[in-house]
Design a protein around this motif. Structure first.
Motif, PDB file in Angstrom:
ATOM      1  N   MET A  68       1.042  -1.124   0.017  1.00  0.00           N
ATOM      2  CA  MET A  68      -0.085   0.024   0.080  1.00  0.00           C
ATOM      3  C   MET A  68       1.079   1.205  -0.048  1.00  0.00           C
ATOM      4  N   ARG A  69       0.542   2.111  -0.716  1.00  0.00           N
ATOM      5  CA  ARG A  69       1.265   3.458  -0.822  1.00  0.00           C
ATOM      6  C   ARG A  69       0.271   4.405  -0.466  1.00  0.00           C
ATOM      7  N   ALA A  70       0.863   5.508   0.340  1.00  0.00           N
ATOM      8  CA  ALA A  70       0.217   6.832   0.850  1.00  0.00           C
ATOM      9  C   ALA A  70       1.000   7.823   0.295  1.00  0.00           C
ATOM     10  N   THR A  71       0.141   8.882  -0.462  1.00  0.00           N
ATOM     11  CA  THR A  71       0.601   9.734  -1.090  1.00  0.00           C
ATOM     12  C   THR A  71       0.020  10.916  -0.605  1.00  0.00           C
ATOM     13  N   PRO A  72       0.675  12.021   0.043  1.00  0.00           N
ATOM     14  CA  PRO A  72       0.123  13.277   0.349  1.00  0.00           C
ATOM     15  C   PRO A  72      -0.354  14.055  -0.796  1.00  0.00           C
ATOM     16  N   THR A  73      -1.786  14.801  -0.397  1.00  0.00           N
ATOM     17  CA  THR A  73      -2.357  15.698  -1.380  1.00  0.00           C
ATOM     18  C   THR A  73      -1.621  17.156  -0.952  1.00  0.00           C
ATOM     19  N   ALA A  74      -2.346  18.008  -1.606  1.00  0.00           N
ATOM     20  CA  ALA A  74      -2.012  19.618  -1.364  1.00  0.00           C
ATOM     21  C   ALA A  74      -2.254  20.072   0.140  1.00  0.00           C
ATOM     22  N   ILE A  75      -3.187  19.130   0.864  1.00  0.00           N
ATOM     23  CA  ILE A  75      -3.200  19.153   2.296  1.00  0.00           C
ATOM     24  C   ILE A  75      -2.588  17.892   2.898  1.00  0.00           C
ATOM     25  N   PRO A  76      -1.446  18.088   3.397  1.00  0.00           N
ATOM     26  CA  PRO A  76      -0.606  16.939   3.686  1.00  0.00           C
ATOM     27  C   PRO A  76      -1.356  15.912   4.615  1.00  0.00           C
ATOM     28  N   ASP A  77      -2.216  16.327   5.278  1.00  0.00           N
ATOM     29  CA  ASP A  77      -2.883  15.515   6.275  1.00  0.00           C
ATOM     30  C   ASP A  77      -3.911  14.475   5.677  1.00  0.00           C
ATOM     31  N   VAL A  78      -4.275  15.056   4.420  1.00  0.00           N
ATOM     32  CA  VAL A  78      -5.319  14.128   3.493  1.00  0.00           C
ATOM     33  C   VAL A  78      -4.403  13.405   2.706  1.00  0.00           C
ATOM     34  N   LEU A  79      -4.504  11.845   2.608  1.00  0.00           N
ATOM     35  CA  LEU A  79      -3.619  11.066   1.789  1.00  0.00           C
ATOM     36  C   LEU A  79      -4.731  10.156   0.876  1.00  0.00           C
ATOM     37  N   ALA A 135      -0.721  -2.228   7.597  1.00  0.00           N
ATOM     38  CA  ALA A 135       0.010  -1.550   6.483  1.00  0.00           C
ATOM     39  C   ALA A 135      -0.528  -0.363   6.409  1.00  0.00           C
ATOM     40  N   PHE A 136      -1.797   0.108   6.946  1.00  0.00           N
ATOM     41  CA  PHE A 136      -2.530   1.535   6.943  1.00  0.00           C
ATOM     42  C   PHE A 136      -1.905   2.177   7.934  1.00  0.00           C
ATOM     43  N   ASP A 137      -1.631   1.527   9.003  1.00  0.00           N
ATOM     44  CA  ASP A 137      -0.921   2.342  10.140  1.00  0.00           C
ATOM     45  C   ASP A 137       0.415   2.753   9.765  1.00  0.00           C
ATOM     46  N   ASP A 138       1.271   1.874   9.141  1.00  0.00           N
ATOM     47  CA  ASP A 138       2.643   2.086   8.457  1.00  0.00           C
ATOM     48  C   ASP A 138       2.437   3.489   7.428  1.00  0.00           C
ATOM     49  N   ALA A 139       1.567   2.994   6.580  1.00  0.00           N
ATOM     50  CA  ALA A 139       1.202   4.161   5.593  1.00  0.00           C
ATOM     51  C   ALA A 139       0.910   5.558   5.860  1.00  0.00           C
ATOM     52  N   ILE A 140       0.202   5.626   7.004  1.00  0.00           N
ATOM     53  CA  ILE A 140      -0.103   7.121   7.403  1.00  0.00           C
ATOM     54  C   ILE A 140       0.664   7.600   8.630  1.00  0.00           C
ATOM     55  N   GLY A 141       1.532   6.661   9.138  1.00  0.00           N
ATOM     56  CA  GLY A 141       2.378   6.978  10.429  1.00  0.00           C
ATOM     57  C   GLY A 141       2.075   6.965  11.787  1.00  0.00           C
ATOM     58  N   LYS A 142       0.829   6.423  11.796  1.00  0.00           N
ATOM     59  CA  LYS A 142       0.256   6.117  13.232  1.00  0.00           C
ATOM     60  C   LYS A 142      -0.954   5.222  13.406  1.00  0.00           C
ATOM     61  N   HIS A 143      -1.148   4.684  14.564  1.00  0.00           N
ATOM     62  CA  HIS A 143      -2.624   3.714  14.593  1.00  0.00           C
ATOM     63  C   HIS A 143      -3.519   4.630  14.580  1.00  0.00           C
ATOM     64  N   VAL A 144      -4.688   4.018  13.875  1.00  0.00           N
ATOM     65  CA  VAL A 144      -6.066   4.675  13.823  1.00  0.00           C
ATOM     66  C   VAL A 144      -6.828   3.411  14.042  1.00  0.00           C
TER      67      VAL A 144
END
Length: 181
Positions: free
Chosen positions: A1-12, A34-43
């Motif tokens: 899974m790849r997470a790419t920041p948008t123009a608003i970095p918190d939205v991926l 994989a999601f937690d790793d992609a966004i850098g925190k646990h949700v």
């Protein structure tokens, strides 16, 4: 899974690894680790929702002022133009928006963290839309911002007025809305 920041970095934009051949395709639509790793925190997600809408339907811009929800959203049938608006007054991107096309073909997902208003416009003849939320639906705390607020100025890909619910027709302008600090 790849997470790419948008123009608003918190939205991926979240893109899963898709494996396809002549038979079709396979991908893991959600993997907690994989999601937690992609966004850098646990949700933690607590609720899954599924909606179906016709072409030209616009749902949003919704948020909950208490029990704010983070949302992981995707289109599993058809295509939508998905939008997140930063409504955190203390944010450097307050009042800014990002939009991404999500479709059954591109398999993209959007991570919309708490503190954002969210909405989507159906681009295809119909669309089925799934979203995972980090808190439960709380109708007493639900709020809406007008889809066509000139201060937000979302460039919706429409030529006609979209089909709105009664609630969305009565949505507040950003200047009058109850917002996050």
């Amino acid at each position: 899974m790849r997470a790419t920041p948008t123009a608003i970095p918190d939205v991926l934009v979240i893109e899963p690894k898709v494996f396809g051949d002549a038979r079709g395709f396979f991908f893991e639509s959600f993997n907690q680790s994989a999601f937690d790793d992609a966004i850098g925190k646990h949700v933690d997600f607590v609720q899954d929702n599924h909606s179906r809408s016709a072409k030209g339907v616009l749902r949003g811009l919704h948020y909950q002022i208490q029990q704010p929800q983070g949302k992981l959203v995707r289109a599993v049938r058809g295509a939508v133009f998905d939008v997140a608006v930063d409504i955190r007054r203390s944010s450097p991107t307050f009042g800014k928006w990002v939009g991404v096309e999500l479709s059954e073909e591109n398999h993209k997902q959007l991570w919309v963290p708490p503190g954002f208003a969210h909405g989507f416009l159906v681009l295809s003849e119909s669309a089925e839309f799934l979203y995972k939320t980090t808190d439960y639906y709380a109708p007493a705390h639900e709020r809406s911002i007008a889809w066509n607020d000139p201060d937000v100025a979302i460039a919706w890909p429409v030529t006609d007025t979209p089909t709105l619910s009664q609630k969305d027709q009565q949505a507040a302008m950003l200047k009058q809305a109850e917002l996050f600090e």
